[in-house]
Write a protein that holds these residues in place. Structure first.
Motif, short mmCIF file in Angstrom:
data_model
loop_
_atom_site.label_atom_id
_atom_site.label_comp_id
_atom_site.label_asym_id
_atom_site.label_seq_id
_atom_site.Cartn_x
_atom_site.Cartn_y
_atom_site.Cartn_z
N THR A 24 -85.62 8.24 -85.07
CA THR A 24 -85.98 9.40 -84.27
C THR A 24 -85.42 10.70 -84.85
O THR A 24 -85.46 11.74 -84.19
N GLY A 25 -84.89 10.63 -86.06
CA GLY A 25 -84.42 11.84 -86.73
C GLY A 25 -83.09 12.36 -86.21
O GLY A 25 -82.77 13.53 -86.37
N GLY B 39 -83.70 16.32 -88.73
CA GLY B 39 -84.44 15.09 -89.05
C GLY B 39 -85.32 15.27 -90.28
O GLY B 39 -85.76 14.29 -90.88
N ILE B 79 -90.05 14.86 -87.12
CA ILE B 79 -89.79 13.52 -86.58
C ILE B 79 -89.19 13.59 -85.18
O ILE B 79 -89.44 12.72 -84.34
N GLU B 80 -88.39 14.62 -84.89
CA GLU B 80 -87.74 14.71 -83.58
C GLU B 80 -88.80 14.68 -82.47
O GLU B 80 -88.57 14.09 -81.42
N SER B 83 -91.54 11.24 -82.99
CA SER B 83 -91.02 9.92 -82.61
C SER B 83 -91.00 9.74 -81.10
O SER B 83 -90.88 8.62 -80.61
N PRO B 108 -87.53 9.28 -91.56
CA PRO B 108 -88.42 10.24 -90.91
C PRO B 108 -89.72 10.46 -91.70
O PRO B 108 -90.81 10.43 -91.12
#
Lengths: 798, 165
Positions: A24-25, B39, B79-80, B83, B108
C-alpha cells in the motif's frame, strides 16, 4: 520445564505484516523520512583509476548559493580515525589504511575525493561540478596479469606488493602430485565481476544533537549494531550516543553490510553543521562505489579413477579485491569460502587449494549473498562434469558415486569444515524425480536431431549458514555472531518483540513472530515486531549468513520460553496448580486436558497491577531478553542441489532458460512460503550472474557499466518458473532445527547453468569457461567469433 | 545564480496541489518530497527499473522521466490511492497472500503495472504476465510469486463474473 514440541503456527505460511505496508506504499525506507532544515550531500568522485591528487580547489563551490559546506581531506583530517580492514588471525595480510577522503592518491574510479553539502541535492551536484580536483593520472592496475607482474605499479607502496594475502587449505601441499589417479583433468573458469544491485540504493540521513551529543543515523543497512560500534570508534563517540536505525531496507544482499566512506562523511557533516544531512546514491554512484563481488579466476585439477571415483581435487583461486579490503569484515570471506566449500560435499581423500587476494585499481569487492559459495559450486561441478564426460558417465552417476553418504555424519572435510548433517543423496533423488530427468533427456535427444541444442546441468552445493563468532571475533573484528531477542508482554497480553536480526524482506520478522506465538500460545497478530533499531533491540549480528531464523529465531524461542515459564508460575499460584501441568494456548492458560483456566491477558494484568494478589517474593517481570550463538559448531552447514534446463541458439549465442529445479535442506521450515520465495529470489540472482550481469572496466580501470542499460539484471521475462522441494535433516544446535535458507538459491544457480550450457554445446565440441555466459562467450566457444581479450574486459576474458 | 523555479498545478490522488519547484525537478521527486507520497519509489532515475511507476490521466508512466512542468494540469494517482480502490484491492490482497514481494521497494510500481495489465487483459498467460512486467525490476522475489499473484487476481475476477476460472 520439558521441551515443547514445535507447534502451530510454526510450519504455517502466514503472510507478513510488512507485506501489507509495502503493497500500500506505506513502507518507511530511509529516504522516506523528512527532515526540516535538512541538507543534501553530493560527492566529487575520482574520474581516474589511479592518480596523485595535486590540488583540490573548492572556492567556486563554496561561493555558490545554497552550499553550506565543502569538505576535502584537509577539512576532516583529525576529526575521525582512519580504518584498516585486516584480521589479526592473519598477521601477514596487507591491510592498508583507508581514509574517508583520500589525502594524496585516488585508487579507483568513483572514489570520493570531496563532499559538498547544500540545501538540495541538485544544488550540491551543481557545486560539486565547480570543485576543481587536479589529479595527475598514473598507470592503473586493472587486471589480474598486471597485478601479478613483477614490475607492476604498487597500488599501496607501503605494502610492497599487490598481493594482499595468500591462504592455503586442505590436507596436502598445494601443487604436489595426486596420490591415486587414472586420469587428471585441468581447467580454468573465469567469473565476472558483478554487484548486488539492490533496487533501493545506499541511502542515509544523519542528525546530530549537540546539546545531548547524540548522533542518529538512519541508514539502509543490514547490521545496525555493527555499524553503531564501528562509527562510534571511527568518530570517537560513546556507543550509547550513537543510534543506528535501519527500518525498511529496499534490498541489501550483503552490499549493505559493511562500512562505506560516505557513511562516515555524512555523520561528520551532520556533526559539523548541526543539521540533518542526507545522502542517497544515484544509480551511477551505485555502480561506481558500491561493493562489487565475485571476480575470480579459478584453475582446478580433478583426479579420478577409471571406475569414476574422485580421488583428488586441487584449486587455485586468483581473487582481485579492488583497491582495499572492505571494512570491517575484509574481503576474505568470499575467497575463504571458495577455498573451503569447493568439493565439500564429496568424499575426496586428497584435497588442497590456494587463494591469492590481489589489489586492483577498481571499486572494492565485498560480500554479496551466498559469499563465495556460487564460485565454489560452479568450479567444483564444472570439474565433476568434465570428469564424468571423460569417463562416459552420466552427471548424476558420478555424483552418486562420490557424494558423502547421508549416514556418514558428523564429519570434517579435508579443509576442516565440520559437517553435522547433510542430505546430498536425498536431495539428488528428489531433484531427479522433480525434473523427470529421463523424459528431459529424451526430449533433448529428439530436438538435437533437429539442430536444437538444449542442455541439462546439475549443480550440488554445501553451504555455511547462521555463522557464529569463530571467524570475526578472534580476528579482532567486532561482528557479532550472536543474536538476541527481547520480548515485552503488555498488561493487555499483547507482545512487543524486539529481535537483533533485521528484515530486508526475508520475512524474518514474521518467522520470529511465529516462533514466539507458538511458545506463548497467542496469535501472530497479537505480536508487534520492532527490528532494525540499535537503541531498542539487543546487540546482535543483524542480517548476514542466513542467520535470521537459525540464530535469531533460536533466541526468540528461548526468550519466549522464559516468558512462558514466568506467566505459568504466576498462573499456577493464582489457581493453585502446579505450573508444570499448565500450558499457554489460544490466549489462555490451559490445564493438561486443554481446559481454559484464565486468559493470558488476565495473568499479565495481575503481574502489572495486582501485586497484592501475589507473594512478595514472586517475580513479576514480563520483559525478557535471551541470546543465542552457535556453540556446538560454528555454523549450521547444510546442502542443496539445483538443475537448469537451457536452450542455446548456436547462431546468435543466446541462452534461454527453460526450467529450473531446486532441492534444498533447510531443516525445520518455520514458514514454507517465505522459505520458497527466498530460494527462488536467490536462484534468479544466480541466473543473472550466470547469463547477464557483469561490471566491466577497461584496461585503464574506467568503468564501462554505469547504468542499468549497460548492466543487465534478470527481468520477469528472462526467467522461468522455479520448482523448489524440501528435504529435512537434523542439526546440532538449538531446539528449532532451522537451518539458513537465504544463500541457497544463489549458491547453485550459476553452476547449474554453466553445466547446462556445456551439456548443450557438448555435441559441437565446445566448452564455455566464463561467467556470465554472454552470447559472445558462446559464439567464441563455438569458434564463430573472436573472444573478448583480457585487456578489454578487466582481465577476465576468454 | 538562483535556481529557476516553476509553479505547477496538478491533482494527486483526488486532491488539488500547487507547488513551486525547480524546473529541473522530476515528478517522482515532487510527489515524494513536496507532497509526501513516498510510496513513489526512485530506483534508477533513468527509466529502467519501474519503481516510480504512477498513473497519469489513467495511463501508467514513469515518474522519473517526467518533469514537473510536463505534469501541469495532470491527474496523477499513486500507490497510496490506488491500493485502496475497490478495483485494485483484490490485487493488493493477492500480493500479500502470495508473498509477491520481499523488500517491497519495487512493489508499488509492480502493483500499478500489474493493475494496468489486468485492465487490458482479463485472462493473461503466465508468459504474458512476465512480458508485461518485464519493465519492472525486482531483485528479491525471482518474480514467480508476482506472476502467481497476478494470475490469482485474474482468475478471481473471472470467477466473480461467472466465467470459469
Amino acid at each position: 520445564m520439558s521441551k515443547q514440541i514445535l507447534r502451530d503456527p510454526i510450519g504455517k505460511s502466514v503472510p507478513r505484516e510488512r507485506a501489507r505496508r509495502f503493497v500500500t506504499g506505506r513502507g518507511r525506507y530511509t529516504d522516506d523520512t523528512a527532515a526540516l532544515r535538512g541538507l543534501h550531500a553530493a560527492f566529487v568522485r575520482s574520474p581516474v583509476a589511479r592518480g596523485d591528487i595535486l590540488e583540490i580547489d573548492c572556492q567556486a563551490a563554496r561561493d555558490m548559493d545554497g552550499v553550506v559546506a565543502v569538505l576535502t581531506h584537509a577539512e576532516i583530517a583529525g576529526l575521525y580515525q582512519p580504518w584498516r580492514a585486516g584480521n589479526t588471525l592473519l598477521p601477514e595480510m596487507k591491510a592498508p589504511e583507508q581514509h574517508a577522503l583520500p589525502p594524496a592518491r585516488v585508487n579507483y574510479v568513483g572514489e570520493p575525493v570531496a563532499m559538498v553539502v547544500a540545501t538540495s541535492r541538485a544544488l550540491a551536484e551543481d557545486a560539486a561540478e565547480q570543485v576543481f580536483a587536479d589529479i595527475d593520472p598514473l598507470d592503473a592496475v586493472a587486471d589480474i596479469e598486471t597485478a601479478l607482474a613483477p614490475d607492476a605499479p604498487l597500488i599501496h607502496e607501503d605494502c610492497g606488493s599487490n598481493l594482499c594475502v595468500i591462504l592455503t587449505s586442505g590436507n596436502g601441499d598445494y601443487g604436489t602430485p595426486f596420490k591415486d589417479a587414472d586420469l587428471v583433468i585441468e581447467d580454468t573458469v573465469d567469473f565476472g565481476r558483478h554487484t548486488a544491485c539492490p533496487l533501493e540504493t545506499r541511502s542515509m540521513l544523519a542528525e546530530y544533537d549537540p546539546s545531548s551529543e547524540v548522533l542518529t543515523l538512519r541508514i539502509s543497512h543490514q547490521c545496525p549494531h555493527q555499524l553503531q560500534a564501528e562509527l562510534a570508534k571511527i568518530l570517537g563517540l560513546g556507543q550509547h550516543r550513537l543510534r543506528v536505525i535501519s527500518e525498511d531496507v529496499g534490498g541489501a544482499y550483503g552490499l549493505k553490510q559493511q562500512l562505506y566512506q560516505e557513511d562516515v562523511l555524512v555523520c561528520l557533516a551532520a556533526i559539523q553543521t548541526g543539521r540533518p544531512v542526507r545522502f542517497v546514491a544515484d544509480r551511477l554512484e551505485s555502480f561506481a562505489s558500491d561493493n562489487h563481488a565475485r571476480e575470480h579466476r579459478v584453475s582446478a585439477r580433478i583426479a579420478v579413477t577409471k571406475d569414476g571415483r574422485i580421488t583428488g581435487f586441487e584449486l587455485d583461486d586468483l581473487f582481485p579485491i579492488g583497491a582495499y579490503p572492505q571494512y570491517p569484515r575484509t574481503s576474505l570471506g568470499e575467497g575463504n569460502h571458495v577455498l573451503r566449500m569447493s568439493a565439500a560435499g564429496y568424499d575426496i581423500a586428497d584435497f588442497r587449494s590456494r587463494l591469492r587476494l590481489l589489489f586492483q585499481n577498481k571499486a572494492l569487492i565485498g560480500h554479496y549473498r551466498s559469499v563465495g559459495h556460487p564460485v565454489a559450486c560452479a568450479i567444483t561441478e564444472h570439474m565433476v562434469d568434465r570428469a564424468a564426460a571423460a569417463l562416459g558417465l552420466a552427471p548424476e552417476t558420478i555424483r552418486l558415486r562420490n557424494f558423502l553418504s547421508d549416514d556418514s555424519y558428523p564429519r570434517k572435510t579435508p579443509t576442516g569444515v565440520h559437517l553435522h548433517y547433510l542430505s546430498q543423496h536425498a536431495c539428488l533423488d528428489r531433484l531427479l524425480a522433480d525434473m523427470d530427468i529421463t523424459a528431459l533427456r529424451s526430449e533433448q535427444a529428439e530436438l538435437r536431431k533437429q539442430g536444437i541444442y538444449r542442455g541439462i546441468g546439475i549443480a550440488s552445493f554445501v553451504e555455511l549458514t547462521g555463522t557464529g563468532n569463530g571467524f570475526y571475533g578472534p580476528g579482532g573484528i567486532d561482528v557479532s555472531g550472536q543474536d538476541g531477542c527481547t520480548l515485552k508482554m503488555e498488561p493487555s497480553g499483547h507482545v512487543r518483540c524486539m529481535p537483533s536480526v533485521t528484515d530486508q524482506g526475508q520475512g524474518t520478522d514474521t518467522g520470529i513472530a511465529q516462533i514466539v506465538a507458538s511458545v506463548l500460545g497467542v496469535e501472530v497478530a497479537d505480536i508487534r515486531v520492532l527490528s532494525g533499531d540499535s537503541e531498542i533491540t539487543p546487540h546482535g549480528g543483524g542480517a548476514w549468513a542466513s542467520r535470521g531464523i537459525s540464530t535469531g529465531g533460536e533466541a526468540a524461542w528461548q526468550a519466549a520460553q522464559t516468558l512462558r515459564e514466568q506467566l505459568l508460575m504466576v498462573a499456577g499460584h493464582l489457581h493453585q496448580r502446579d505450573p508444570e501441568t499448565l500450558d499457554l494456548s489460544k490466549g489462555h492458560v490451559v490445564d493438561a486436558a486443554g481446559a481454559q483456566i484464565s486468559t493470558t491477558a488476565e495473568v499479565a494484568h495481575i503481574c502489572y497491577f495486582r501485586h497484592d494478589l501475589l507473594p512478595d517474593d514472586m517475580p513479576t517481570e514480563l520483559m525478557v531478553t535471551r541470546h543465542s550463538v552457535p556453540r556446538v559448531q560454528l555454523f549450521q552447514a547444510t546442502n542443496g542441489i539445483q538443475a537448469a534446463y537451457v536452450e542455446v541458439d548456436t547462431d546468435t549465442g543466446f541462452t534461454r532458460l527453460l526450467g529450473h529445479w531446486v532441492a534444498h535442506d533447510g531443516g525445520t521450515l518455520i514458514n514454507p512460503k517465505l522459505v520458497e520465495e527466498q530460494i527462488r529470489g536467490g536462484v534468479v540472482q544466480g541466473l543473472g550472474a550466470a547469463l547477464l550481469e557483469e561490471i566491466r572496466y577497461d584496461e585503464d580501470g574506467q568503468l564501462l557499466t554505469a547504468t542499468m542499460a549497460d548492466y543487465l539484471v534478470p527481468m520477469a521475462s528472462d526467467v522461468p518458473d522455479i520448482q523448489v522441494s524440501h528435504v529435512t535433516s537434523g542439526t546440532a544446535e538449538g531446539v528449532l532445527g532451522a537451518k539458513g535458507v537465504g544463500e541457497a538459491g544463489v549458491a547453485g544457480a550459476s553452476g547449474a547453468v554453466l553445466n547446462a550450457v556445456n551439456d548443450a554445446l557438448g555435441p559441437l565440441g565446445a566448452t564455455v569457461r566464463r561467467l556470465p555466459i554472454a552470447p559472445r562467450t558462446v559464439l567464441a566457444a563455438l569458434g564463430g567469433a573472436a573472444p573478448l581479450t583480457a585487456a578489454k574486459t578487466s582481465g577476465s576474458g576468454r | 545564480m538562483s535556481e529557476p523555479m516553476q509553479r505547477v498545478a496538478l491533482k494527486v490522488n483526488g486532491e488539488h496541489h500547487v507547488v513551486t519547484v525547480p524546473t529541473r525537478k522530476h515528478l517522482a521527486d515532487i510527489l515524494r518530497e513536496d507532497l509526501g507520497f513516498t510510496g513513489v519509489h526512485v530506483g534508477c532515475e533513468h527509466g529502467v527499473c519501474g519503481a516510480c511507476t504512477i498513473r497519469i490521466d489513467g495511463a501508467i508512466a514513469r515518474g522519473c522521466l517526467i518533469l514537473g512542468g510536463q505534469s501541469e494540469g495532470a491527474e496523477i494517482e499513486t500507490i497510496e490511492y490506488l491500493s485502496s480502490q475497490p478495483g485494485t484491492r483484490d490485487l493488493v490482497e493477492a500480493f500479500v497472500s502470495e508473498n509477491a514481494l520481499q523488500c517491497g521497494f519495487c512493489t508499488p510500481g509492480m502493483v500499478i503495472s500489474a493493475a494496468a495489465l489486468l485492465a487490458e487483459t482479463a485472462d493473461p498467460t503466465r508468459e504474458e504476465v512476465r512480458a508485461y512486467l518485464s519493465g519492472n525490476y525486482c531483485r528479491c522475489t525471482g518474480y514467480q510469486a508476482i506472476v502467481d499473484a497476478v494470475m490469482k487476481t485474474a482468475a478471481g475476477r473471472r470467477a466473480e463474473k461467472g466465467e470459469v476460472a
